[in-house]
Design a protein around this motif. Structure first.
Motif, PDB file in Angstrom:
ATOM      1  N   MET A   1       0.673  -1.145  -0.278  1.00 16.43           N
ATOM      2  CA  MET A   1       0.043   0.085   0.044  1.00 16.43           C
ATOM      3  C   MET A   1       0.996   1.246   0.093  1.00 16.43           C
ATOM      4  O   MET A   1       0.404   2.125  -0.675  1.00 16.43           O
ATOM      5  CB  MET A   1      -0.929   0.091   1.189  1.00 16.43           C
ATOM      6  N   THR A   2       2.031   1.312   0.611  1.00 17.57           N
ATOM      7  CA  THR A   2       2.809   2.300   0.851  1.00 17.57           C
ATOM      8  C   THR A   2       3.377   2.680  -0.379  1.00 17.57           C
ATOM      9  O   THR A   2       3.648   3.784  -0.819  1.00 17.57           O
ATOM     10  CB  THR A   2       3.936   2.173   1.869  1.00 17.57           C
ATOM     11  N   GLY A   3       3.784   1.612  -1.383  1.00 15.30           N
ATOM     12  CA  GLY A   3       4.304   1.961  -2.619  1.00 15.30           C
ATOM     13  C   GLY A   3       3.410   2.565  -3.483  1.00 15.30           C
ATOM     14  O   GLY A   3       3.563   3.248  -4.384  1.00 15.30           O
ATOM     15  N   GLY A   4       1.906   1.998  -3.564  1.00 18.05           N
ATOM     16  CA  GLY A   4       1.025   2.911  -4.231  1.00 18.05           C
ATOM     17  C   GLY A   4       0.904   4.263  -3.844  1.00 18.05           C
ATOM     18  O   GLY A   4       0.661   5.169  -4.709  1.00 18.05           O
ATOM     19  N   VAL A   5       0.869   4.683  -2.710  1.00 16.14           N
ATOM     20  CA  VAL A   5       0.949   5.966  -2.279  1.00 16.14           C
ATOM     21  C   VAL A   5       2.029   7.009  -2.795  1.00 16.14           C
ATOM     22  O   VAL A   5       1.982   7.847  -3.318  1.00 16.14           O
ATOM     23  CB  VAL A   5       0.455   6.167  -0.708  1.00 16.14           C
ATOM     24  N   LEU A   6       3.092   6.186  -2.770  1.00 13.10           N
ATOM     25  CA  LEU A   6       4.409   6.678  -3.149  1.00 13.10           C
ATOM     26  C   LEU A   6       4.276   6.903  -4.549  1.00 13.10           C
ATOM     27  O   LEU A   6       4.449   8.158  -5.102  1.00 13.10           O
ATOM     28  CB  LEU A   6       5.733   5.964  -2.833  1.00 13.10           C
ATOM     29  N   LEU A   7       3.883   5.916  -5.398  1.00 17.44           N
ATOM     30  CA  LEU A   7       3.944   6.233  -6.748  1.00 17.44           C
ATOM     31  C   LEU A   7       3.084   6.937  -7.252  1.00 17.44           C
ATOM     32  O   LEU A   7       3.159   7.913  -8.024  1.00 17.44           O
ATOM     33  CB  LEU A   7       3.722   4.813  -7.193  1.00 17.44           C
ATOM     34  N   PHE A   8       1.684   7.196  -6.589  1.00 12.22           N
ATOM     35  CA  PHE A   8       0.664   8.321  -6.831  1.00 12.22           C
ATOM     36  C   PHE A   8       1.151   9.789  -6.749  1.00 12.22           C
ATOM     37  O   PHE A   8       1.134  10.415  -7.643  1.00 12.22           O
ATOM     38  CB  PHE A   8      -0.592   7.951  -6.199  1.00 12.22           C
ATOM     39  N   SER A   9       1.965   9.721  -5.676  1.00 20.63           N
ATOM     40  CA  SER A   9       2.460  11.292  -5.413  1.00 20.63           C
ATOM     41  C   SER A   9       3.755  11.353  -6.410  1.00 20.63           C
ATOM     42  O   SER A   9       3.588  12.604  -6.839  1.00 20.63           O
ATOM     43  CB  SER A   9       2.862  11.128  -3.958  1.00 20.63           C
ATOM     44  N   ILE A  10       4.540  10.540  -6.516  1.00 22.03           N
ATOM     45  CA  ILE A  10       5.431  10.893  -7.514  1.00 22.03           C
ATOM     46  C   ILE A  10       4.930  11.234  -9.075  1.00 22.03           C
ATOM     47  O   ILE A  10       5.106  12.088  -9.712  1.00 22.03           O
ATOM     48  CB  ILE A  10       6.402   9.761  -7.654  1.00 22.03           C
ATOM     49  N   ILE A  11       4.031  10.407  -9.447  1.00 19.58           N
ATOM     50  CA  ILE A  11       3.123  10.570 -10.949  1.00 19.58           C
ATOM     51  C   ILE A  11       2.602  11.832 -10.734  1.00 19.58           C
ATOM     52  O   ILE A  11       2.677  12.729 -11.823  1.00 19.58           O
ATOM     53  CB  ILE A  11       2.497   9.430 -11.161  1.00 19.58           C
ATOM     54  N   THR A  12       1.888  12.206  -9.766  1.00 18.03           N
ATOM     55  CA  THR A  12       1.024  13.158  -9.773  1.00 18.03           C
ATOM     56  C   THR A  12       1.811  14.594  -9.792  1.00 18.03           C
ATOM     57  O   THR A  12       1.748  15.452 -10.631  1.00 18.03           O
ATOM     58  CB  THR A  12       0.209  13.443  -8.649  1.00 18.03           C
ATOM     59  N   LEU A  13       2.862  14.738  -8.832  1.00 15.36           N
ATOM     60  CA  LEU A  13       3.865  15.718  -9.015  1.00 15.36           C
ATOM     61  C   LEU A  13       4.637  15.976 -10.213  1.00 15.36           C
ATOM     62  O   LEU A  13       4.968  17.076 -10.722  1.00 15.36           O
ATOM     63  CB  LEU A  13       4.769  15.821  -7.836  1.00 15.36           C
ATOM     64  N   ALA A  14       5.157  14.787 -10.774  1.00 15.90           N
ATOM     65  CA  ALA A  14       5.890  14.845 -12.155  1.00 15.90           C
ATOM     66  C   ALA A  14       5.165  15.356 -13.214  1.00 15.90           C
ATOM     67  O   ALA A  14       5.682  15.731 -14.273  1.00 15.90           O
ATOM     68  CB  ALA A  14       6.542  13.360 -12.192  1.00 15.90           C
ATOM     69  N   THR A  15       3.925  14.736 -13.256  1.00 18.56           N
ATOM     70  CA  THR A  15       3.012  15.320 -14.371  1.00 18.56           C
ATOM     71  C   THR A  15       2.098  16.422 -14.385  1.00 18.56           C
ATOM     72  O   THR A  15       1.324  16.748 -15.185  1.00 18.56           O
ATOM     73  CB  THR A  15       2.124  13.935 -15.009  1.00 18.56           C
ATOM     74  N   SER A  16       2.294  17.174 -13.239  1.00 16.32           N
ATOM     75  CA  SER A  16       1.377  18.204 -13.324  1.00 16.32           C
ATOM     76  C   SER A  16       1.868  19.389 -14.022  1.00 16.32           C
ATOM     77  O   SER A  16       3.122  19.595 -14.380  1.00 16.32           O
ATOM     78  CB  SER A  16       1.334  18.724 -11.431  1.00 16.32           C
ATOM     79  N   SER A  17       0.754  20.030 -14.294  1.00 16.04           N
ATOM     80  CA  SER A  17       1.250  21.352 -15.003  1.00 16.04           C
ATOM     81  C   SER A  17       1.022  22.427 -14.211  1.00 16.04           C
ATOM     82  O   SER A  17      -0.339  22.660 -14.176  1.00 16.04           O
ATOM     83  CB  SER A  17       0.394  21.390 -16.432  1.00 16.04           C
ATOM     84  N   LEU A  18       1.854  23.348 -13.874  1.00 13.74           N
ATOM     85  CA  LEU A  18       1.632  24.456 -12.985  1.00 13.74           C
ATOM     86  C   LEU A  18       1.857  25.777 -13.669  1.00 13.74           C
ATOM     87  O   LEU A  18       3.018  26.103 -14.260  1.00 13.74           O
ATOM     88  CB  LEU A  18       2.486  24.497 -11.713  1.00 13.74           C
ATOM     89  N   TYR A  19       0.871  26.740 -13.810  1.00 13.04           N
ATOM     90  CA  TYR A  19       0.927  28.169 -14.332  1.00 13.04           C
ATOM     91  C   TYR A  19       0.700  28.988 -13.530  1.00 13.04           C
ATOM     92  O   TYR A  19       0.656  30.214 -13.647  1.00 13.04           O
ATOM     93  CB  TYR A  19       0.065  28.121 -15.679  1.00 13.04           C
TER      94      TYR A  19
END
Length: 86
Positions: A1-19
């Motif tokens: 479960m920890t791996g899923g949360v960590l992967l979710f966080s990494i993917i979300t931050l890495a693919t976010s577009s911030l303007y």
């Protein structure tokens, strides 16, 4: 479960577009955008406006994707470890 949360966080931050507060949309989520914030400035009225959109089903889909991806990665690692030790 920890791996899923960590992967979710990494993917979300890495693919976010911030303007930030420039014209454009901040978007979070992969493969589905679950949060979007759009900001803009109207030169005629001189007003800044912001709109946000949050999709619960897209967030659930992103979590599911991250947990399935981390589960698959761990299964693959375990399979490769067993294959290497035989």
């Amino acid at each position: 479960m920890t791996g899923g949360v960590l992967l979710f966080s990494i993917i979300t931050l890495a693919t976010s577009s911030l303007y930030y507060n420039a014209d454009g949309a901040d978007a979070y989520g992969f493969p589905f955008n679950f949060y979007r914030k759009v900001s803009g400035y109207n030169m005629v009225s001189g007003q800044q406006s912001t709109a946000t959109d949050f999709k619960v089903l897209a967030l659930i889909g992103d979590f599911t994707f991250a947990f399935l991806a981390s589960w698959g990665i761990f299964k693959l690692i375990n399979k490769l470890r067993k294959k290497g030790n035989v």
